[in-house]
Scaffold this motif. Structure first.
Motif, short mmCIF file in Angstrom:
data_model
loop_
_atom_site.label_atom_id
_atom_site.label_comp_id
_atom_site.label_asym_id
_atom_site.label_seq_id
_atom_site.Cartn_x
_atom_site.Cartn_y
_atom_site.Cartn_z
N UNK A 144 -3.78 -10.70 -3.83
CA UNK A 144 -3.89 -10.97 -2.40
C UNK A 144 -3.39 -12.32 -1.92
N UNK A 145 -2.69 -13.07 -2.79
CA UNK A 145 -2.21 -14.39 -2.38
C UNK A 145 -1.20 -14.29 -1.23
N UNK A 146 -0.23 -13.41 -1.38
CA UNK A 146 0.78 -13.25 -0.32
C UNK A 146 0.17 -12.60 0.92
N UNK A 147 -0.80 -11.73 0.71
CA UNK A 147 -1.51 -11.14 1.86
C UNK A 147 -2.22 -12.23 2.66
N UNK A 148 -2.86 -13.15 1.96
CA UNK A 148 -3.53 -14.27 2.63
C UNK A 148 -2.53 -15.11 3.41
N UNK A 149 -1.34 -15.33 2.83
CA UNK A 149 -0.31 -16.10 3.51
C UNK A 149 0.14 -15.38 4.79
N UNK A 150 0.27 -14.06 4.72
CA UNK A 150 0.66 -13.30 5.92
C UNK A 150 -0.41 -13.37 7.00
N UNK A 151 -1.66 -13.43 6.59
CA UNK A 151 -2.74 -13.60 7.57
C UNK A 151 -2.64 -14.96 8.24
N UNK A 152 -2.36 -15.99 7.46
CA UNK A 152 -2.21 -17.33 8.04
C UNK A 152 -1.00 -17.41 8.96
N UNK A 153 0.05 -16.67 8.62
CA UNK A 153 1.26 -16.67 9.45
C UNK A 153 1.07 -15.90 10.74
N UNK A 154 0.15 -14.93 10.72
CA UNK A 154 -0.05 -14.09 11.89
C UNK A 154 0.71 -12.79 11.83
N UNK A 155 1.33 -12.50 10.69
CA UNK A 155 2.01 -11.22 10.53
C UNK A 155 1.02 -10.06 10.44
N UNK A 156 -0.19 -10.36 9.98
CA UNK A 156 -1.24 -9.35 9.88
C UNK A 156 -2.52 -9.91 10.48
N UNK A 190 0.62 -13.54 16.58
CA UNK A 190 1.98 -13.44 16.07
C UNK A 190 2.43 -14.82 15.58
N UNK A 191 3.41 -14.85 14.66
CA UNK A 191 3.93 -16.15 14.21
C UNK A 191 4.41 -17.00 15.38
N UNK A 192 4.13 -18.29 15.35
CA UNK A 192 4.58 -19.17 16.42
C UNK A 192 5.06 -20.48 15.81
N UNK A 193 5.44 -21.42 16.68
CA UNK A 193 6.05 -22.67 16.22
C UNK A 193 5.08 -23.56 15.45
N UNK A 231 19.40 -22.75 15.72
CA UNK A 231 18.88 -21.58 16.42
C UNK A 231 17.36 -21.60 16.50
N UNK A 232 16.72 -22.31 15.58
CA UNK A 232 15.27 -22.43 15.63
C UNK A 232 14.80 -23.21 16.84
N UNK A 233 15.65 -24.05 17.40
CA UNK A 233 15.34 -24.78 18.63
C UNK A 233 15.84 -24.03 19.86
N UNK A 234 16.93 -23.29 19.70
CA UNK A 234 17.53 -22.61 20.84
C UNK A 234 16.74 -21.37 21.27
N UNK A 235 16.30 -20.58 20.31
CA UNK A 235 15.63 -19.33 20.67
C UNK A 235 14.34 -19.54 21.46
N UNK A 236 13.45 -20.47 21.05
CA UNK A 236 12.24 -20.67 21.85
C UNK A 236 12.53 -21.23 23.25
N UNK A 237 13.60 -22.04 23.37
CA UNK A 237 13.92 -22.66 24.66
C UNK A 237 14.70 -21.73 25.57
N UNK A 238 15.38 -20.73 24.98
CA UNK A 238 16.18 -19.79 25.78
C UNK A 238 15.96 -18.37 25.25
#
Length: 257
Positions: free
Chosen positions: A41-53, A70-73, A96-103
């Protein structure tokens, strides 16, 4: 109040219980390495922290507030498989990591805002050792260089938490050592809170300020999926390292299990 709070978190998929009764408090700036057998469950826990699950039961809090659905900045992530855009240059992959959230509608910036985003991306790439590769494409990079690119992508939005899922598992030992040094330098500079999954126990001991061991305490041979893993050991590490809270030398390992 701790930076990250995990309160009685369970995760199950139908009758398959992956995690059960997780409780954890992490202060801002800690570097937590996660180890344990495959399937614990290590990767599952990481997905929970990321907000994927979302957890089946319990709560995950960031600064006392439930984690965004959901995953955010606020959370950067680096996987073992390089999460880069093959059709974009190294510079564009990070900008693109700066462009997508701004536009969000166009996915692009123009004029001064675009120049600022590209300058920030170039500075980040310089910091991770890719300053001479801005115009190259991911397929033209070595494995270590691609992972440096993935780290630059994760850090460009200035997250408060960095999540790493076996990021160096596919790299040669010499390159892994270089990546360890880079990661520790960036951690000291940014004061990020880091959660890193690794199957390499020596890597976990070397990098972390805390080692979290995931294991199953209950096993039913007739129903092997009926019980999940917990954090069975929580071991403080490297107390003298810059960025790590000072701990007494004789402090015993903590185990919430």
């Amino acid at each position: 109040m701790s930076f990250v709070e995990v309160r009685n978190v369970w995760q199950r998929y139908g009758s398959h219980v992956v995690l059960e009764g997780l409780n954890l408090s992490v202060e801002e700036g800690e570097f937590c390495t996660l180890v344990g057998a495959s399937g614990c469950g290590k990767s599952t826990f990481l997905r929970l922290l990321l907000g994927q699950e979302r957890p089946s039961k319990g709560q995950l809090l960031l600064d006392g507030v439930p984690l965004a659905a959901e995953p955010d900045a606020s959370r950067g992530v680096v996987f073992q498989r390089y999460s880069v855009f093959p059709h974009l240059t190294v510079l564009d992959n990070v900008a693109i990591g700066l462009e997508l959230p701004a536009a969000p509608w166009l996915g692009r910036l123009f004029g001064a805002r675009k120049r600022a985003a590209r300058e920030a991306a170039a500075q980040m790439l310089q910091r991770v050792g890719l300053g001479a590769s801005l115009a190259r494409y991911p397929h033209q990079l070595s494995g270590g260089m691609q992972q440096r690119l993935a780290i630059a992508q994760a850090l460009i939005t200035r997250p408060r938490m960095l999540l790493l899922d076996e990021p160096f598992g596919a790299l040669d030992p010499g390159i892994r050592k270089d990546m360890h040094e880079l990661l520790l330098e960036l951690w000291r500079e940014t004061r990020l809170t880091v959660f890193m999954v690794t199957h390499d126990l020596s890597e976990g001991f070397h990098l972390g300020t805390r080692l979290l061991v995931f294991d199953k305490l209950r096993i039913d041979p007739h129903e092997p999926l009926a019980y999940g893993a917990r954090i069975t050991y929580d071991i403080p590490l490297n107390p003298g390292r810059s960025g790590a809270p000072a701990l007494p030398a004789d402090l015993p390992a903590r185990s919430p299990a």
